[in-house]
Write an enzyme that holds these catalytic residues in place. Structure first.
Site, mmCIF file in Angstrom:
data_model
loop_
_atom_site.group_PDB
_atom_site.id
_atom_site.type_symbol
_atom_site.label_atom_id
_atom_site.label_comp_id
_atom_site.label_asym_id
_atom_site.label_seq_id
_atom_site.Cartn_x
_atom_site.Cartn_y
_atom_site.Cartn_z
ATOM 1 N N CYS A 1 -0.556 -2.168 16.130
ATOM 2 C CA CYS A 1 -0.401 -2.143 13.964
ATOM 3 C C CYS A 1 -1.353 -3.136 13.902
ATOM 4 O O CYS A 1 -1.087 -4.527 13.046
ATOM 5 C CB CYS A 1 1.236 -2.126 14.075
ATOM 6 N N CYS B 1 4.660 -7.051 7.855
ATOM 7 C CA CYS B 1 6.421 -6.555 8.382
ATOM 8 C C CYS B 1 6.604 -7.802 9.525
ATOM 9 O O CYS B 1 5.701 -8.418 10.510
ATOM 10 C CB CYS B 1 5.754 -5.315 9.581
ATOM 11 N N CYS C 1 3.647 8.154 1.494
ATOM 12 C CA CYS C 1 3.788 6.934 2.416
ATOM 13 C C CYS C 1 3.614 6.560 1.483
ATOM 14 O O CYS C 1 3.193 5.553 1.357
ATOM 15 C CB CYS C 1 2.043 7.256 3.030
ATOM 16 N N CYS D 1 4.654 -5.038 16.777
ATOM 17 C CA CYS D 1 3.926 -3.877 17.865
ATOM 18 C C CYS D 1 2.322 -4.696 17.582
ATOM 19 O O CYS D 1 1.858 -5.217 16.554
ATOM 20 C CB CYS D 1 3.955 -2.318 17.003
ATOM 21 N N GLU E 1 0.335 -0.920 -0.239
ATOM 22 C CA GLU E 1 0.424 0.215 0.142
ATOM 23 C C GLU E 1 0.841 1.558 0.073
ATOM 24 O O GLU E 1 2.021 1.287 0.530
ATOM 25 C CB GLU E 1 -1.068 -0.788 1.121
ATOM 26 N N CYS F 1 -2.597 5.628 9.648
ATOM 27 C CA CYS F 1 -0.705 4.727 10.531
ATOM 28 C C CYS F 1 -1.092 3.422 11.054
ATOM 29 O O CYS F 1 -2.518 3.547 11.328
ATOM 30 C CB CYS F 1 -0.575 5.315 11.125
HETATM 31 N N1 SAH Z 1 7.844 0.359 10.859
HETATM 32 C C1 SAH Z 1 8.103 1.402 10.963
HETATM 33 C C2 SAH Z 1 7.492 1.672 9.574
HETATM 34 C C3 SAH Z 1 5.760 2.423 9.000
HETATM 35 S S1 SAH Z 1 4.753 2.164 10.958
HETATM 36 C C4 SAH Z 1 7.482 2.036 12.587
HETATM 37 O O1 SAH Z 1 7.482 1.438 13.190
HETATM 38 O O2 SAH Z 1 7.679 2.727 12.968
HETATM 39 C C5 SAH Z 1 4.747 4.351 10.889
HETATM 40 C C6 SAH Z 1 4.160 4.474 12.243
HETATM 41 O O3 SAH Z 1 2.780 4.226 12.355
HETATM 42 C C7 SAH Z 1 4.481 4.108 13.470
HETATM 43 O O4 SAH Z 1 5.154 4.965 14.128
HETATM 44 C C8 SAH Z 1 3.370 3.419 13.980
HETATM 45 O O5 SAH Z 1 4.662 3.576 15.362
HETATM 46 C C9 SAH Z 1 2.954 4.211 13.304
HETATM 47 N N2 SAH Z 1 1.207 3.010 14.135
HETATM 48 C C10 SAH Z 1 1.507 1.945 13.986
HETATM 49 N N3 SAH Z 1 -0.030 1.666 14.379
HETATM 50 C C11 SAH Z 1 -0.844 2.337 14.238
HETATM 51 C C12 SAH Z 1 -2.114 2.925 14.479
HETATM 52 N N4 SAH Z 1 -2.908 1.275 15.060
HETATM 53 N N5 SAH Z 1 -2.593 3.559 15.275
HETATM 54 C C13 SAH Z 1 -2.046 5.307 15.350
HETATM 55 N N6 SAH Z 1 -0.283 5.089 14.597
HETATM 56 C C14 SAH Z 1 -0.006 3.502 14.198
HETATM 57 FE FE1 SF4 Z 2 6.306 -3.460 11.193
HETATM 58 FE FE2 SF4 Z 2 3.961 -2.220 12.501
HETATM 59 FE FE3 SF4 Z 2 5.769 -2.411 14.742
HETATM 60 FE FE4 SF4 Z 2 6.322 -0.616 12.054
HETATM 61 S S1 SF4 Z 2 4.418 -0.631 14.218
HETATM 62 S S2 SF4 Z 2 7.132 -2.114 13.327
HETATM 63 S S3 SF4 Z 2 5.121 -1.317 10.433
HETATM 64 S S4 SF4 Z 2 4.490 -3.916 13.144
#
Ligand code: SAH
Ligand code: SF4
Length: 337
Positions: free
Chosen positions: A101, A94, A87, A98, A74, A318
């Site tokens: 996410c 991934c 973006c 987390c 995406e 995000c």
């Molecule tokens: N993997 C990298 C980049 C992709 S995620 C990282 O984690 O930094 C990009 C951003 O989206 C990160 O700052 C992450 O903390 C945030 N993010 C992930 N899931 C989210 C959610 N459900 N709501 C808001 N931000 C989120």
């Molecule tokens: Fe991966 Fe989502 Fe964590 Fe970013 S926030 S490192 S995309 S699992």
């Protein structure tokens, strides 16, 4: 047949004369017409295919881009005033788990090639008629994937994006966000040409971060912050810290004070991202009152902004970049073109 998108000028110069290499580079990255008549024999362009596109009421557009092997990633286009942000994804899925996410639920399928990373940008530029020279164009590597797990390709893509003979982005306008892979942050710091660094901080203490970002068990928060302190910044550069605000979990005033403590003395900015909820995510969005109070506390010491939710209605926000369809169901294949 090899693809042209993803090749640097130096790559082209190993296969073509200097003159031809420059012409091909210009055709691929500066003119961006894709006219097959201009392709050198034996090469394909390697453009990505748009499998689906969703437009939000706020103007955000989410693209589902299909790769050569049929997998999809995406890419999101956001525009505000004279400022455009693309973006992009760095991996399919991934591997970092987390807890807030949606991409995490996919696991890792594979790394993207440099061509697939640049290809996302080229597609959006073509679709929206963008040229970095007359508008402010930013690229954030905040789509699917952990960019530092694919550092070589991310760096190669960055070199291509900023080459003034081609796309001509400003180096300072490209930013990479990471969950905090310490050795890779150090490696990034050594690269002559590299994106800016954003750290997904997301917690105010070691223990809290372990709960929501288990990768903290491997790369401790204290060491991560120390790595940021050692990071070789360029003139006028600073580090961004992203903080996903989870209602009742990491959104108290005490959390905000701890964040200030953690980041004390660092040349940085903080971006608060109120959680974008999704199916299977065991957290809630914080109240506005909490987010405002959090911001006020940080602001006393560090510039701090609240990221407006963009494209929520099309699941472009995000952390939502899993395979979501328009009704918000998780789907495995979603090809409409
Ligand atoms: N993997 C990298 C980049 C992709 S995620 C990282 O984690 O930094 C990009 C951003 O989206 C990160 O700052 C992450 O903390 C945030 N993010 C992930 N899931 C989210 C959610 N459900 N709501 C808001 N931000 C989120
Ligand atoms: Fe991966 Fe989502 Fe964590 Fe970013 S926030 S490192 S995309 S699992």
């Amino acid at each position: 047949m090899p693809d042209l998108i993803g090749l640097e000028l130096s790559d082209l110069e190993t296969a073509f004369s200097k003159f031809h290499a420059r012409r091909i580079f210009k055709f691929v990255y500066a003119e961006r017409s894709g006219d097959p008549a201009n392709l050198p024999p034996g090469y394909t362009l390697g453009a990505l295919t748009e499998a689906a596109r969703y437009t939000s009421t706020d103007g955000t557009v989410r693209y589902l881009m299909q790769l050569e092997d049929g997998k999809t990633v995406e890419t999101v286009f956001m525009t505000e005033g004279s400022r455009d942000t693309i973006c992009i994804s760095s991996q399919v899925g991934c591997p970092v788990d987390c807890k807030f996410c949606l991409t995490a639920l996919m696991g890792l399928e594979r790394n993207l090639t440099a061509g697939e990373i640049v290809g996302q940008v080229l597609h959006v530029m073509q679709r929206h008629n963008l040229a970095p020279k007359n508008r402010t164009m930013n690229i954030v590597m905040m789509g699917q994937g952990e960019p530092l797990m694919n550092l070589d390709n991310v760096l190669k893509a960055t070199r291509i994006l900023i080459d003034q003979r081609g796309i001509g982005m400003g180096e300072r306008r490209i930013c990479l966000s990471t969950s905090g892979l310490i050795p890779k942050i150090e490696e990034l710091g050594q690269a002559a040409i590299r994106p800016r660094l954003a750290i997904s901080l997301n917690a105010s203490s070691e223990e809290q971060r372990r709960q929501i970002m288990p990768i903290t068990k491997k790369w401790h928060l204290a060491d991560l912050i120390e790595t940021c302190r050692q990071f070789p910044l360029k003139p006028k550069e600073n580090i961004f810290f992203e903080y996903v605000v989870l209602g009742g979990v990491n959104d108290s005033d005490e959390d905000a004070h701890r964040v200030v403590q953690l980041l004390q003395g660092l040349d940085c900015k903080v971006n608060l991202i109120p959680l974008n909820p999704g199916p299977g995510i065991p957290f809630v969005t914080p109240s506005d009152e909490r987010v405002n109070s959090f911001q006020r506390i940080i602001m006393k010491s560090i510039p701090c902004y609240v990221r407006k939710p963009r494209g929520r209605d099309i699941y472009a926000a995000c952390g939502q970049l899993n395979r979501m369809n328009q009704t918000g169901d998780l789907v495995t294949i979603e090809v409409t073109a």
